[in-house]
Design an enzyme around this catalytic site. Sequence first.
Site, PDB file in Angstrom:
ATOM      1  N   GLY A 177      10.776   8.318 -10.662  1.00  5.88           N
ATOM      2  CA  GLY A 177      10.047   7.728 -12.333  1.00  5.88           C
ATOM      3  C   GLY A 177      10.183   8.698 -12.964  1.00  5.88           C
ATOM      4  O   GLY A 177      10.508   8.686 -14.183  1.00  5.88           O
ATOM      5  N   TYR A 236       1.892  -2.748   1.693  1.00  9.05           N
ATOM      6  CA  TYR A 236       3.095  -2.294   0.961  1.00  9.05           C
ATOM      7  C   TYR A 236       4.259  -3.773   0.013  1.00  9.05           C
ATOM      8  O   TYR A 236       4.365  -3.853  -0.793  1.00  9.05           O
ATOM      9  CB  TYR A 236       3.498  -1.552   1.149  1.00  9.05           C
ATOM     10  CG  TYR A 236       4.586  -0.626   0.548  1.00  9.05           C
ATOM     11  CD1 TYR A 236       4.412  -0.009  -0.610  1.00  9.05           C
ATOM     12  CD2 TYR A 236       5.750  -0.801   0.843  1.00  9.05           C
ATOM     13  CE1 TYR A 236       5.670   0.544  -1.241  1.00  9.05           C
ATOM     14  CE2 TYR A 236       7.128  -0.386   0.187  1.00  9.05           C
ATOM     15  CZ  TYR A 236       6.707   0.538  -0.843  1.00  9.05           C
ATOM     16  OH  TYR A 236       7.614   1.576  -1.579  1.00  9.05           O
TER      17      TYR A 236
END
Length: 437
Positions: free
Chosen positions: A161, A316
Site C-alpha cells: 500500500g 484468509y
Amino acid sequence: MASSEEADVRSPPYPDPLESLPYWGHGPGEDITSLPAGWEGRVTSEGRVFFIDHNERETHWSHPVTKMKYRVQSHLSYGWQLFKDEDDAVVFVDHLEGVCSKVDPRLLNRRAFDFPEEYGIRSFNPLQHRLKPYSTADDVLKDISLQGKVAIVTGANSGLGYETARSLASHGAHVILACRDRGRGATAVNLIQKSHPRAKVEHRDLDLASLRSVRLFSEFFIASGLSLDILVCNAGLLEPSFTLTEDGLESHFAVNYLGHFYLINLLKDILSKSTLPRIVIVSSESHWYPSPKSTKLELQYLKNPNRENYNYFAAYGASKLCCILLMQELYRRHPLICTNAVHPGNFLPTGLLRRTNCMYKLLRITARPFTSSVAQAASGIVFCGAHPVMEGVSGLYMYRCSVAEPSGEAQSHGTAAALWDLSTQIIRDKMTQWGKD
Ligand SMILES: NC(=O)c1ccc[n+]([C@@H]2O[C@H](COP(=O)([O-])OP(=O)(O)OC[C@H]3O[C@@H](n4cnc5c(N)ncnc54)[C@H](OP(=O)(O)O)[C@@H]3O)[C@@H](O)[C@H]2O)c1
C-alpha cells in the site's frame, strides 16, 4: 429486441419464456458456421439467441435451419469483455487467450482459433506491453503523468500500500492514504514527502474492521468535494487467532473484504463521475484455499463464524476469494467502472506474515531469494490502477501485469451474486442496529 444497431430491422414479437429454451451448441446444426450466407447470430442481454437475416433485413428467434429457438448463459465467460471498435461495432475480446471476435463467443462452440477470418477472429493482445516480470511500480508509470487524478489507497502506511501510494503520488496523483493508525499514516505521508517534496499526499483514518469507520471515512471524503479516479483496496491482515470485529464479524472477512465492499458502495457514485474510473482489489493466490475441506466458499460460515472451525489460512483464503468475487460482481453491475483484482506475489517482504507461526516465517526466509521486492510486487496494482493499457479493461484477475485465471469458484456467477446479497444484508442489518442505538 436488444441491438440498437439493428433498429431498422423488423423484429419478431413475443419471445418464449427463456427457461423453456434449450442451450445452444448441443444439437446437430447448432454451429455458427452452419448459418446460410447473409445470416448472423447474436445474443440479447438476458442470454436469448436471435438470428439476423441481412438479405431480408429481418430478425428471427428461430434458427433458419434447425427451426429451434435457443439460449446461452447470460454472461460472458471469465476473461472475455465486450468493446466497441472505432466504427462503434461490437467486438468481443478474450484477454486470457489474446484473441478477439466479431461473433459472440457464447455462439462459438469450438475453440475461437478454429474459425476462419470472416468471423473476425484474430490474435489480438490489447494487454501487450513492454513490461518485464521484474518491473517495479515506477517502471510501470515511467513517463506517465497522473496530474489531476485523485487516488485512495487503503492500508497505505506499509508494504504494498505504501509503495503504491508513493509511486502514484510521485507521478502527480493526489493520494489519500487511508490508514487505521494515525501515527503510522502520518509517518508514511512524511516519508513520501521527503522523497518527493512536490507530492500531494494526505492521510485519513480508516479502520476497515469497523463499518462505522468506513462510513465516516466515506462521509469525510464526499464532503471534501474531491473527485475520485482510482480506488485501491489493498489493506489486509493475516491473523492466526480467531477474532471478531466490533460488528461481530470474523476479522479476515471484515477487513480484507467486507470493509472494502462497503467502501466501494459508498464511493461508487463519486467514482462514476470520473472519466475513466478504476478500482483495484488486492487479492491473492490463497483464494484457491477458502476452506480446509473444499475450494467452495462457505457462505454460512461467513455469516455465523465460530472459533471451533477456525483455520486462519482458510479464513484468509476465503476473504481473498471474496475479493475476486466482488471484482466479478462489480464488473457486471458497474461496467463503466474498470475493476480488476491483483495477486501481487507470494511471501513478499512485508508485514503481512508478522503474526504467523515459525513455519511461515521460516518459509518466507527460505523463499526470499526467489521472491520479488515490494516495488516489483506493487507493479500490478499501479498497472491496473493507472496504466493507459488497462483503460477500459475490466473483470480480470491479474498476476502482476499479466492476466491470470482464478479458481473455478472465483468465476462462479452464482456465488458472486449470493455473496453480494449476503454482504448487503449484513450491512443493512448493521444500519438498522445503528438506527436503534
Ligand atoms: N505479503 C504477501 O506475500 C502478499 C501476498 C498476496 C497478497 N497480499 C496482499 O497484499 C495486501 C497488502 O499487504 P502487505 O503484504 O503489504 O502487508 P502489510 O505490510 O502488513 O500491509 C497491510 C496494510 O493493511 C493495513 N490494515 C490492516 N488491518 C487494517 C484495518 N483494520 N483497517 C485499515 N487498514 C488495515 C495495515 O495497517 P497496520 O500497519 O496498521 O497494521 C497495513 O498498512 C494485502 O491485501 C495482502 O493480503 C500480500
